[in-house]
Design an enzyme around this catalytic site. Structure first.
Site, PDB file in Angstrom:
ATOM      1  N   LYS A   8       0.858  -1.192   0.000  1.00  0.00           N
ATOM      2  CA  LYS A   8       0.000   0.000   0.000  1.00  0.00           C
ATOM      3  C   LYS A   8       0.892   1.238   0.000  1.00  0.00           C
ATOM      4  O   LYS A   8       1.875   1.289   0.753  1.00  0.00           O
ATOM      5  CB  LYS A   8      -0.901  -0.015   1.244  1.00  0.00           C
ATOM      6  N   SER A  28      -9.935   2.147   2.562  1.00  0.00           N
ATOM      7  CA  SER A  28      -8.986   2.817   1.709  1.00  0.00           C
ATOM      8  C   SER A  28      -7.973   1.901   1.020  1.00  0.00           C
ATOM      9  O   SER A  28      -7.360   2.307   0.046  1.00  0.00           O
ATOM     10  CB  SER A  28      -8.205   3.844   2.540  1.00  0.00           C
ATOM     11  N   SER A  72     -10.460  -0.027   6.798  1.00  0.00           N
ATOM     12  CA  SER A  72      -9.786   0.113   5.499  1.00  0.00           C
ATOM     13  C   SER A  72      -9.118  -1.144   4.969  1.00  0.00           C
ATOM     14  O   SER A  72      -8.688  -1.176   3.819  1.00  0.00           O
ATOM     15  CB  SER A  72      -8.735   1.233   5.585  1.00  0.00           C
TER      16      SER A  72
END
Lengths: 484, 492
Positions: B78, B158, B182
């Site tokens: 990420k 997210s 997330s």
């Protein structure tokens, strides 16, 4: 004595409270491992944490925490075993995180008190509101380029203690005495070097005025004052400014002001309305700071003797006057010097030599104690020569002069210059006889009851022996001869 | 050799150990898949050359008998994790051109265990969002589509890029971060497993901060076992993170015994919200039945403060963010938009550097911390948080794990909720309470919606009891037998 300003409407009293920012003596910064040393090349002591790079996290420096507790104990203050670090949010170019990590509602140290030393040995107690730990910001350099500001982050994250006083001071002198006392205490403790020129200690000064007996007036804060002299000037200017406003029927606005030492005046920096809303909240990157009694007691056990205790000991055990004791303990180095001189010697005589001759010479030559050519051991040896009768007090002063100039040892100077005191009774008696024979009128006057003339004869004998005669021996022979 | 990308981490590890294929081959297959999946926009930065180099080094280590726990396994990272000398954007314009000179603790742990980085994956800007529609680098597309419908769907957020990369077989696993859901919500939207460990289990050092008291890195992969293997490599005490907890990291894979007989599974009645979609409710019931059939004891529990969780979360997280994001000021790194003076430069930089959702949260957070509002908002929210944590504490005196749906719906279409922040925030309704309490949770794909989209169930555990969570999740996974995969329409 408080400072009173006599206005048209009567007397005004000045009320002063101080916030002292003292840089913690510590190898590294409050929340990072980079060096906290002064004077390095700009931006050479900046870790990723100090520069607030993304994802960087603060970690306590245990040493700084211990230093804060040590200082708290030195201020006779309550140590809070549970305290919290908060973020104080504001934007500035030299504040990389966009917030300063500080302590707001729950500081590490609570209420305490210190004694300040005023003129004539007078003392006053001043309350300490709190002490908290916080990190310093960096430094903006505006003079490197005509249209840009440069930022030096070496100071960013350096540990500071903010020591907040109660509004207990009533004159610039008291404020000065307070700063000096705090400085003395932290230097004894080794928790701050107290160097105001390098910015290791600076003060925010809160000043208000009121009619005696009335409640507190509205205060103004003057930020970042780094000299005791400027602080006193700022207080005087500011107090008078406020009195002028009030007497003209106006009101004092609560605001932050800046003292300009060049112009000798304060001017408004920002008003209460313009004051930052710092949006304090507990820093979620740090757990609350918790420690136990054992941690505090271990630090307490290691505390050095502090100036007040030392002063009392000098008075009670050494028989010094409160004034002399106060002078000798004010600076840690002076106290150490004095104690080395007085070790195994006459305390009062040692005190006189340190305060009188040594300080006199240092002042005259503008030297600091550390630069003194006469070290404690050498001064002690000089005093020994007085005590064992080798030289008189008067000759000793000459010897000291020479020691101060050349750094030579007292005994060597005495030997070289032949200053050894004469205790040979035959030589002294001869000199006395000459003096008596040369002054028949004075002898008659003395014998007629004018006792004070004894000093005259002493002086004449000393003069005749170039000051080397042992005064005790002279007295012992002279007196019976004069008395007939 | 077959399609190596279809293997899981555990199977790939066995294949590599057996010498069936090399890390180079495994990595090459994933690089091909990653390139083919470009239409999903899962990656912000692809690092194929670095990946091949790392895989070559990995093969050499294995040859010397020095294989780590994730030796040769290609992963997506990420883009919230700082990676040394590799562009790190947090999907925000504000970090323009930022290449950290340091490596986050979690990724450093992964590389130490031999993992290979394929690239940095997309996310909602600065991890703020539940649909991956707020990234400066564009929307991430969910590999899944509704049956008979060609419209693109959101992957959740997210960690949407992580989810999309794993679900599209571009990476065997991915790191995510979970602040309010997330990791778990995008895992649910893309039919994969996502685990949010206990707060303090994985170091936050080097992870771009959103809300410090909630952020927690975690693994995303296609099976519970793969997730367990990854977490073991990621986790561990880090003296550089004061909130990291000094506890040994268990062998999470060993916790997958498949036996939950006698395990007490709590079903919180407050999660049965008004207007819960019937298919979510049915899936939940199905999960309960599976657990019961596996020998677990089902216990109805109450978490009375659940209804305040979302409100508290949307005060606390923005409040912390408003302070955490103050460092993006244009002075030292990232974007700078010049102005006539310092304040002007700040305003220009931050106006241009942050997107609308980030600005919204900065405003909310700044407001919540302001003098005169702090007590009513931030302090109140913290009190709610304490109550919620106590609810869980009491519940865990009666049960070992808690079973709930992961999200209130399956993946939705772009634009569906992006104009309505409240509707968007409701996506986190089932995930936020555990975040506020710092508890471990996992989302396991449990079935398909009527439209053919994956749906997840969530298991929550006691603090630092990820082992029980994995054990229960393994049983749930086994029972659900979720084997559906998206059609690889993106290959054209």
């Amino acid at each position: 004595m408080g400072m009173i300003i006599q206005g048209a409407t009567g007397d005004w009293e000045v009320v002063i409270g101080l916030e002292i920012h003292a840089q913690v003596t510590s190898k590294s910064k409050l929340f990072s491992g980079s060096s906290a040393a002064y004077g390095a090349e700009p931006n050479s002591q900046v870790s990723f944490i100090d520069a607030a790079m993304p994802g960087m996290l603060p970690v306590f420096n245990e040493m700084a925490v211990e230093q804060a507790v040590r200082t708290g104990l030195g201020l006779n203050a309550k140590i809070n075993k549970f305290s919290v670090f908060d973020r104080k949010n504001y934007f500035y170019a030299d504040l990389p995180q966009g917030y300063q990590i500080s302590q707001y509602l729950q500081p590490i140290v609570g209420e305490g008190k210190i004694i300040i030393d005023l003129k004539e040995g007078e003392t006053r107690e001043i309350g300490i509101t709190r002490l908290h730990l916080e990190q310093d910001a960096g430094k903006s350099l505006h003079d490197q380029s005509p249209n840009q500001t440069f930022v030096d982050l070496n100071r960013s994250g350096v540990p500071l203690m903010e020591i907040v006083s109660e509004p207990d001071m009533r004159s610039p002198e008291e404020a000065a005495a307070y700063v000096k006392k705090i400085r003395s205490i932290v230097r004894y403790l080794g928790t701050c070097d107290g160097n105001m020129e390098e910015g290791s200690m600076r003060a925010d000064v809160n000043v208000s005025v009121r009619k005696p007996g009335e409640g507190f007036g509205t205060r103004c804060e003057m930020k970042n004052i780094n000299s005791v002299r400027f602080m006193q000037q700022a207080i005087i200017y500011e107090a008078n400014r406020q009195v002028d406003i009030l007497e003209a029927g106006g009101t004092v606005d609560q605001e932050t002001r800046l003292y300009d030492p060049d112009k000798g005046e304060t001017r408004s920096l920002r008003s209460k309305e313009e004051a930052h809303d710092y949006r304090y909240f507990p820093d979620p990157d740090l757990l609350p700071l918790e420690f136990d009694d054992a941690f505090i007691e271990k630090i307490r056990a290691d505390l050095p003797e502090l100036p007040d205790d030392k002063k009392n000991r000098f008075i009670e055990e050494m028989g010094l006057t409160p004034y002399d004791a106060g002078v000798l303990v004010a600076e840690k180095e002076v106290a150490e010097y004095f104690e080395a001189v007085a070790e195994g010697r006459d305390s009062k005589l040692s005190a006189n030599w340190v305060i009188g001759e040594l300080f006199g010479h240092l002042n005259r030559t503008g030297k600091a104690l550390a630069e003194s050519p006469v070290k404690a051991k050498a001064l002690g040896e000089l005093i020994d020569l007085i005590k064992d009768g080798t030289i008189s007090n008067r000759i000793a002063k000459e010897v000291f002069e020479e020691m101060f100039e050349t750094g030579k040892k007292a005994a060597d100077i005495v030997e070289e210059k032949g200053l050894k005191q004469v205790s040979d009774t035959g030589a002294i008696e001869a000199a006395i006889d000459e003096v008596i024979a040369a002054n028949p009128d004075k002898v008659a006057e003395y014998r007629g009851g004018k006792d004070k003339l004894f000093g005259f004869f002493m002086g004449q004998v000393m003069k005749a022996t170039q000051g080397k005669a042992n005064p005790g021996v002279v007295t012992g022979i002279l007196k019976p001869k004069l008395d007939g | 050799m077959g399609d190596l990308t279809k293997l899981g981490i555990a199977a790939a590890r066995d294949g590599l150990n057996a010498g069936d294929f090399s890390a180079r081959e495994l990595t090459a297959a994933h690089i091909t898949a990653m390139v083919a999946a470009k239409p999903l926009n899962a990656f912000i930065t692809e690092t194929p050359d670095q990946a091949v180099e790392a895989a070559t080094a990995s093969d050499a280590r294995r040859a010397k008998g020095e294989a780590g726990k994730l030796e040769g396994i290609p992963l997506a990272i990420k883009d919230l994790f700082c990676t040394k000398d590799v562009l790190t954007t947090a999907a925000s314009h504000i970090l323009d051109g930022f290449k950290p000179r340091y490596e986050s603790t979690v990724t450093a742990n992964l590389w130490k265990e031999g993992a290979v980085m394929l690239g940095k994956v997309n996310l909602d800007e600065l991890a703020m969002g539940s649909s991956n529609e707020t990234s400066y680098y564009g929307n991430v597309v969910n590999p899944w589509r509704r049956a008979g419908d060609n419209r693109d769907l959101v992957p959740g957020g997210s960690s949407g890029g992580s989810a999309s990369a794993v679900a599209s077989f571009s990476a065997m696993g991915a790191t995510g971060t979970d602040t309010g859901g997330s990791i778990r919500q995008p895992a649910s939207f893309t039919g994969i497993v996502g685990c949010k460990p206990t707060y303090g289990r994985c170091s936050r050092w080097g992870v771009v901060a959103f809300a410090s008291s909630l952020d927690q890195p975690g693994p995303m992969a296609r099976s519970v076992r793969d997730t367990a293997i990854m977490l073991e490599a990621m986790a561990g005490f880090d003296p550089k993170d004061s909130t990291s907890v000094d506890m040994p990291v268990p062998n999470f894979e060993a916790a997958l015994t498949g036996d939950i007989r006698g395990l007490k599974v709590g079903i919180p009645k407050e999660y049965r919200t008004d207007g819960m979609s019937p298919e979510i409710e049915a899936l939940w019931q199905q999960g309960i039945d599976w657990m019961k059939a596996a020998g677990a004891e089902i216990v109805e529990i109450s978490l009375p403060h659940t209804k305040y969780a979302l409100a508290a979360y949307y005060i606390i997280a923005p409040a912390e963010a408003s302070s955490n994001l103050a460092r993006y000021d244009g002075v030292r790194y990232g974007l700078r938009v010049e102005g006539k003076d310092l304040n002007d430069m700040y305003a220009n930089t931050r106006a241009e550097g942050f997107g609308a959702e980030v600005k919204r949260r900065l405003l909310i957070g700044t407001y919540a911390l302001s003098a005169g509002y702090y007590d009513a908002y931030y302090l109140k929210a913290q009190k709610v948080r304490t109550r919620i944590a106590n609810d869980f504490k009491e519940a865990y005196e009666k049960v070992d794990v808690i079973l709930t749906p992961t999200a209130p719906s399956a993946a939705f279409s772009f634009g569906d909720k992006s104009d309505d922040p409240l509707a968007m925030y409701l996506n986190d309704v089932f995930t936020v309470p555990a975040s506020l309490a710092g508890l471990p949770g996992i989302s396991v794909p449990a079935g398909l919606s009527e439209e053919g989209l994956p749906l997840g169930l969530q298991l929550l555990g006691r603090p630092f009891d990820e082992e029980t969570v994995f054990r229960a999740a393994g049983v749930l996974e086994e029972a659900a037998g979720f084997t559906a995969t998206p059609t690889d329409w993106w290959r054209g």
